[in-house]
Design a protein around this motif. Structure first.
Motif, PDB file in Angstrom:
ATOM      1  N   ALA A 141      34.953  -0.601   2.292  1.00 20.69           N
ATOM      2  CA  ALA A 141      35.781  -1.585   1.593  1.00 20.69           C
ATOM      3  C   ALA A 141      35.235  -2.963   1.937  1.00 20.69           C
ATOM      4  CB  ALA A 141      37.246  -1.456   2.015  1.00 20.69           C
ATOM      5  N   ASP A 142      35.750  -3.978   1.266  1.00 18.57           N
ATOM      6  CA  ASP A 142      35.320  -5.331   1.590  1.00 18.57           C
ATOM      7  C   ASP A 142      35.611  -5.603   3.061  1.00 18.57           C
ATOM      8  OD1 ASP A 142      34.598  -5.651  -1.007  1.00 18.57           O
ATOM      9  OD2 ASP A 142      36.347  -6.867  -1.567  1.00 18.57           O
ATOM     10  N   GLY A 143      34.625  -6.064   3.778  1.00 19.75           N
ATOM     11  CA  GLY A 143      34.787  -6.345   5.189  1.00 19.75           C
ATOM     12  C   GLY A 143      34.747  -5.127   6.083  1.00 19.75           C
ATOM     13  N   VAL A 144      34.514  -3.964   5.505  1.00 17.49           N
ATOM     14  CA  VAL A 144      34.447  -2.719   6.289  1.00 17.49           C
ATOM     15  C   VAL A 144      33.145  -1.999   5.925  1.00 17.49           C
ATOM     16  CG1 VAL A 144      35.663  -0.615   6.984  1.00 17.49           C
ATOM     17  CG2 VAL A 144      36.962  -2.583   6.144  1.00 17.49           C
ATOM     18  N   PRO A 145      32.024  -2.435   6.505  1.00 16.87           N
ATOM     19  CA  PRO A 145      30.746  -1.827   6.135  1.00 16.87           C
ATOM     20  C   PRO A 145      30.540  -0.432   6.699  1.00 16.87           C
ATOM     21  CG  PRO A 145      30.427  -3.492   7.817  1.00 16.87           C
ATOM     22  CD  PRO A 145      31.852  -3.590   7.403  1.00 16.87           C
ATOM     23  N   HIS A 146      31.197  -0.111   7.831  1.00 13.89           N
ATOM     24  CA  HIS A 146      31.005   1.202   8.441  1.00 13.89           C
ATOM     25  C   HIS A 146      32.317   1.710   9.023  1.00 13.89           C
ATOM     26  CE1 HIS A 146      26.944  -0.693   8.765  1.00 13.89           C
ATOM     27  NE2 HIS A 146      26.554   0.507   8.367  1.00 13.89           N
ATOM     28  N   LEU A 147      32.449   3.020   9.055  1.00 14.66           N
ATOM     29  CA  LEU A 147      33.537   3.691   9.761  1.00 14.66           C
ATOM     30  C   LEU A 147      33.004   4.983  10.372  1.00 14.66           C
ATOM     31  CD1 LEU A 147      36.680   3.567   7.388  1.00 14.66           C
ATOM     32  CD2 LEU A 147      36.310   2.215   9.445  1.00 14.66           C
ATOM     33  N   PHE A 148      33.522   5.333  11.547  1.00 14.55           N
ATOM     34  CA  PHE A 148      33.319   6.688  12.048  1.00 14.55           C
ATOM     35  C   PHE A 148      33.991   7.665  11.082  1.00 14.55           C
ATOM     36  CE2 PHE A 148      33.597   4.142  15.987  1.00 14.55           C
ATOM     37  CZ  PHE A 148      32.472   4.576  16.680  1.00 14.55           C
ATOM     38  N   ARG A 149      33.400   8.827  10.901  1.00 15.95           N
ATOM     39  CA  ARG A 149      34.099   9.926  10.214  1.00 15.95           C
ATOM     40  C   ARG A 149      33.945  11.189  11.043  1.00 15.95           C
ATOM     41  NH1 ARG A 149      34.574  11.501   3.945  1.00 15.95           N
ATOM     42  NH2 ARG A 149      36.307  10.030   4.280  1.00 15.95           N
ATOM     43  N   LEU A 150      35.064  11.821  11.322  1.00 16.17           N
ATOM     44  CA  LEU A 150      35.089  13.102  12.012  1.00 16.17           C
ATOM     45  C   LEU A 150      35.712  14.110  11.049  1.00 16.17           C
ATOM     46  CD1 LEU A 150      36.195  13.583  15.702  1.00 16.17           C
ATOM     47  CD2 LEU A 150      36.735  15.258  13.955  1.00 16.17           C
ATOM     48  N   THR A 151      34.983  15.181  10.732  1.00 19.17           N
ATOM     49  CA  THR A 151      35.456  16.193   9.781  1.00 19.17           C
ATOM     50  C   THR A 151      35.807  17.471  10.528  1.00 19.17           C
ATOM     51  OG1 THR A 151      34.059  15.283   8.028  1.00 19.17           O
ATOM     52  CG2 THR A 151      34.917  17.518   7.712  1.00 19.17           C
ATOM     53  N   GLN A 152      37.030  17.938  10.364  1.00 18.46           N
ATOM     54  CA  GLN A 152      37.433  19.218  10.958  1.00 18.46           C
ATOM     55  C   GLN A 152      36.849  20.316  10.085  1.00 18.46           C
ATOM     56  OE1 GLN A 152      38.072  22.125  12.401  1.00 18.46           O
ATOM     57  NE2 GLN A 152      39.921  22.460  11.144  1.00 18.46           N
ATOM     58  N   SER A 153      35.710  20.827  10.469  1.00 22.39           N
ATOM     59  CA  SER A 153      34.937  21.725   9.601  1.00 22.39           C
ATOM     60  C   SER A 153      35.193  23.196   9.864  1.00 22.39           C
ATOM     61  CB  SER A 153      33.440  21.426   9.786  1.00 22.39           C
ATOM     62  OG  SER A 153      33.078  21.465  11.155  1.00 22.39           O
TER      63      SER A 153
END
Length: 642
Positions: A372-384
Motif C-alpha cells: 500500500a502507499d507507504g508500505v513497501p514491504h511486509l512479512f508474510r507467514l503462510t500456514q501451509s
C-alpha cells in the motif's frame, strides 16, 4: 344596666325574685372564665362526649351546636354548651399547644409581653418549639415546610456565634437525623465544607483559610475501569484513575465536566475528531502513571487539554526529532539473505533477524512488496500445513540494545493483517538470563490462554513486559501499538507475534513492526538499505552464486598442492565468532578450476578470518580464488544469530 361590662355577669336586681338563679349563673360564668385553660383551639364541631367543665376555643368555621360562635370560649356546663365571647386581652392556656394565647380582638395569638402580638418579645425563655418540641440541646425547634427570616426594611443576617476558636459553629444537613453535609467553623476559625455518607465518617471537601482566603480543595480520587466507552463524566470525583488495558474509544457523553485522570497501565486512547479529541489528532498509548486533563463541552464531546508522560518524555516530539529509530533490524522483512521460503520449522531463522515459531508443523515465509502507499514491504507467514495450528515469529535484540532501556519504556507499533478474521497477539519479553545467550523458542504451551511466564511463555529467565492483541477482520491492514516498562533485570528484549487461535491451511499473517525508546509510538521511517544490511550482516552474512554460475566469493593462496586458504574481512563486526557453512560445488581456481573436496573455517573472528579449502591439483604458493563450480546454487554463510 343589668350585667357587668367585662365578663357580662348578671346583676341581681332590686326586688328580683329567685335571686339564686341569677347568682348561680354568674358563678357558672366565673367558673368557666377565671384561670382560663382550654383543651384546644381548632375544633369546628363539638366533641361527641364532653366531660363536665370541658372548655374549648371554637375554631374559625364552626358547625352544629357551635354554629355562630367562631373564636368564642365554649364551656360544657350542666349538660349543655355555654358560650363566652372574648374581648381583647383575654388569655387562655391551650393544653394541646402547651402554650399561652391572647385574644387581640380578632383572633387568638401566642402570648407576647406587649399584648396583641405586635412587636413585643419573649425575653428570655428557655425553650421555644414551633409545631415541635424543643429540648435542652435543641432549644429552638421548628417543624414546618419552610422557615422565613425576613428583613425589616433593609438587610438581614443570620448569626451563629461560638465561644472559642476550638468550638464549632456550623450548619448541619441531615437525612433521618443522620448528618450528610456540614459547613461552617468546624473546630477552628477556618471555613470548612464536609460531607458524610453515614453521619459517622466525614470527608472534608473544602477549607478556606481565615487568614488569607486561600481555598484548599480536598479532591478525592475514584477508579473507573477501562472500556470501549469509559464514562469518566459519571464518576463521583474530578480525580479519576483509569484501570485495566481495554482500548478506549469514548469517554461518554456527560456535558460540561472536567476530569483529572491518571492511568494505571497501558491501553490505547483512540482519537476521534468530534467526540474524543487528542493532541496531534493521533491515538495515545498510555503507560502506568501517565496523567491527563479532559474536559467535555455542552454536547458531551471530550477534549484532552493536557497529557503528561510519567517518564517526562513529550507526547509529541519536536519536529526536528519526531521519529525515533527502530530498534528492530529488518522490521518489514525486506531482507531475506537465506532466501527462506517453504518448509520452515519451529524456532528456525527465515528472514534476516527473524525466526519462525509454530505449534507443530513447518510453514512458508515470504516478503510482500508494494502492499500500500507507504508500505513497501511486509512479512508474510503462510500456514501451509493441512492441520490447523498456531503460528508466529519473533526477533531478539542483542544485549547492547536491550540493557540500555532498563528502568525506562519502549513502545512496539506496526501494521498487521490476517486473511481470515481472527485475533492476533504480540508481546514484549525480557530475557533475564545470561546476556546474548537467549533461549529463542520462548513459547512453552501454545494452548495456554494465560500469557505469562510459566504458562504460555517459558518460565525460566523470562519476564513478560507487556502483551497486546486485536480482533482483526479479514484482509484489513490495521495499526497496532503496545508500550512496556522495562525492568532493571533485562538483558535482551524479545518481540513476538502470533495467532491466538489455530489457523487453517493457507491462512496468511502479514505485518511489519517497530520497537523504539519511550512509551509513545512514532512514525515508521525506513532506514537506508545499506544501513539495514549492515545491521543484518552483524548476525548473518551470506554470499551465493544466484547471479553467476562462477561467482567469486574470495581470494587466497595455496599453501600446498592439497590445501588453500581464502581470507574474508566482514563489512561489520559480527556479534560473536560466527559459525561457517556452505552448500553446493566450490572450486579453488588458479589457472583452472581445481575441484574442492572439503571446506572448513580456519581462525575466524568477529571481524573475519580464513576459510580452508582441501582438494587436489593446487599450485603451491600461487594465489587463487574461491568460486562456484558452474552452479547457481552455491553459497557460503557466516552466522552469529542469537
Amino acid at each position: 344596666m343589668d350585667e357587668t361590662h367585662l365578663l357580662k355577669l348578671p346583676y341581681i336586681l332590686a326586688a328580683q325574685s329567685q335571686k339564686h338563679v341569677t347568682h348561680n349563673e354568674a358563678l357558672r360564668a366565673l367558673d368557666a372564665l377565671v384561670h382560663l385553660a382550654v383543651q384546644d383551639m381548632d375544633l369546628n364541631t363539638p366533641p361527641g362526649s364532653p366531660s363536665e367543665g370541658a372548655r374549648h376555643i371554637v375554631g374559625p368555621s364552626p358547625s352544629g351546636g357551635w354554629s355562630g360562635h367562631a373564636r368564642d370560649v365554649a364551656a360544657y356546663q350542666d349538660g349543655a354548651w355555654a358560650f363566652y365571647e372574648p374581648v381583647a386581652g383575654w388569655r387562655a392556656w391551650v393544653a394541646a399547644e402547651d402554650a399561652l394565647y391572647v385574644f387581640n380582638g380578632g383572633s387568638w395569638i401566642p402570648v407576647s409581653s406587649g399584648g396583641g402580638g405586635g412587636g413585643g418579645s419573649v425575653n428570655p425563655v428557655s425553650l421555644v418549639g414551633v409545631n415541635a418540641v424543643a429540648d435542652a440541646t435543641n432549644r429552638l425547634s421548628v417543624a414546618s415546610p419552610a422557615t422565613l427570616f425576613d428583613h425589616e426594611g433593609a438587610g438581614h443576617q443570620l448569626k451563629i456565634n461560638k465561644a472559642a476558636a476550638g468550638d464549632t459553629g456550623s450548619v448541619v444537613f441531615q437525612t433521618g437525623f443522620s448528618g450528610r453535609a456540614e459547613f461552617g467553623l468546624a473546630g477552628d476559625d477556618d471555613f470548612h465544607v464536609k460531607v458524610s455518607a453515614d453521619g459517622s465518617a466525614w470527608h472534608e471537601a473544602l477549607v478556606i483559610s481565615r487568614s488569607s482566603g486561600a481555598v484548599r480543595a480536598k479532591v478525592a480520587q475514584v477508579d473507573v475501569a477501562s472500556a470501549a466507552t469509559c464514562n469518566i463524566g459519571a464518576a463521583t470525583a474530578q480525580r479519576v484513575r483509569i484501570t485495566g488495558t481495554t482500548t478506549i474509544t469514548s469517554l461518554g457523553t456527560v456535558a460540561d465536566e472536567l476530569r483529572f485522570v491518571v492511568f494505571a497501565g497501558a491501553l490505547t486512547l483512540t482519537h476521534n475528531a468530534t467526540s474524543l479529541v487528542l493532541p496531534a489528532a493521533t491515538n495515545i498509548v498510555t503507560a502506568a502513571a501517565d496523567t491527563a486533563i479532559f474536559a467535555s463541552d455542552g454536547s458531551g464531546n471530550w477534549r484532552c487539554l493536557a497529557y503528561q508522560r510519567a517518564t517526562g518524555e513529550p507526547l509529541v516530539s519536536p519536529a526536528s526529532g519526531s521519529v525515533n529509530p527502530n530498534l528492530i533490524a529488518n522490521g518489514d522483512g525486506a531482507i531475506n539473505q537465506r532466501a527462506a521460503s517453504t518448509g520452515i520449522a519451529d524456532d528456525t531463522y527465515a528472514w534476516d533477524r527473524h525466526y519462525v515459531l509454530t505449534q507443530t508443523n513447518p510453514v512458508t515465509v515470504s516478503t510482500l512488496t508494494d502492499v500500500a502507499d507507504g508500505v513497501p514491504h511486509l512479512f508474510r507467514l503462510t500456514q501451509s500445513h493441512a492441520t490447523a495450528q498456531r503460528v508466529g515469529a519473533a526477533t531478539i535484540l542483542e544485549a547492547r540494545d536491550g540493557k540500555v532501556h532498563r528502568g525506562g519504556n519502549v513502545a512496539l507499533s506496526g501494521k498487521v493483517r490476517i486473511s481470515s478474521a481472527a485475533t492476533v497477539r504480540w508481546a514484549i519479553l525480557e530475557w533475564t538470563g545470561t546476556e546474548d545467550a537467549v533461549t529463542s523458542d520462548v513459547v512453552s504451551s501454545w494452548t495456554s490462554g494465560t500469557y505469562t511466564a510459566g504458562n504460555f511463555f517459558l518460565g525460566s529467565n523470562l519476564t513478560v513486559a507487556a502483551t497486546g492483541s486485536l480482533a482483526l477482520s479479514a484482509n484489513v491492514l490495521t495499526d497496532f501499538s503496545l508500550p512496556a516498562a522495562i525492568s532493571s533485570s533485562c538483558n535482551n528484549l524479545i518481540v513476538v507475534i502470533w495467532t491466538s487461535a489455530t489457523a487453517a491451511q493457507t491462512v496468511t499473517l502479514d505485518w511489519r513492526w517497530k520497537l523504539e525508546r519511550g512509551s509513545a509510538a512514532t512514525a515508521w521511517v525506513p532506514r537506508p538499505r545499506v544501513e539495514e544490511l549492515h545491521r543484518c550482516f552483524r548476525h548473518y552474512l551470506r554470499m551465493d552464486s544466484s547471479s553467476s554460475a562462477y561467482a567469486t566469493f574470495g581470494f587466497g593462496y595455496a599453501g600446498s598442492t592439497t590445501q588453500a586458504a581464502v581470507g574474508f574481512t566482514f563489512q561489520v563486526e559480527m556479534l560473536a565468532t560466527p559459525a561457517f557453512s556452505y552448500s553446493g560445488a566450490l572450486s579453488f581456481t588458479q589457472s583452472a578450476l581445481n575441484t574442492v573436496s572439503g571446506v572448513f573455517a580456519n581462525r575466524l573472528t568477529p571481524m573475519g578470518g580464513e576459510v580452508a579449502f582441501s582438494g587436489t591439483g593446487f599450485t603451491t604458493g600461487v594465489s587463487g580464488k574461491a568460486q562456484a563450480n558452474n552452479s547457481t546454487a552455491v553459497h557460503i554463510a557466516f552466522e552469529a544469530e542469537l
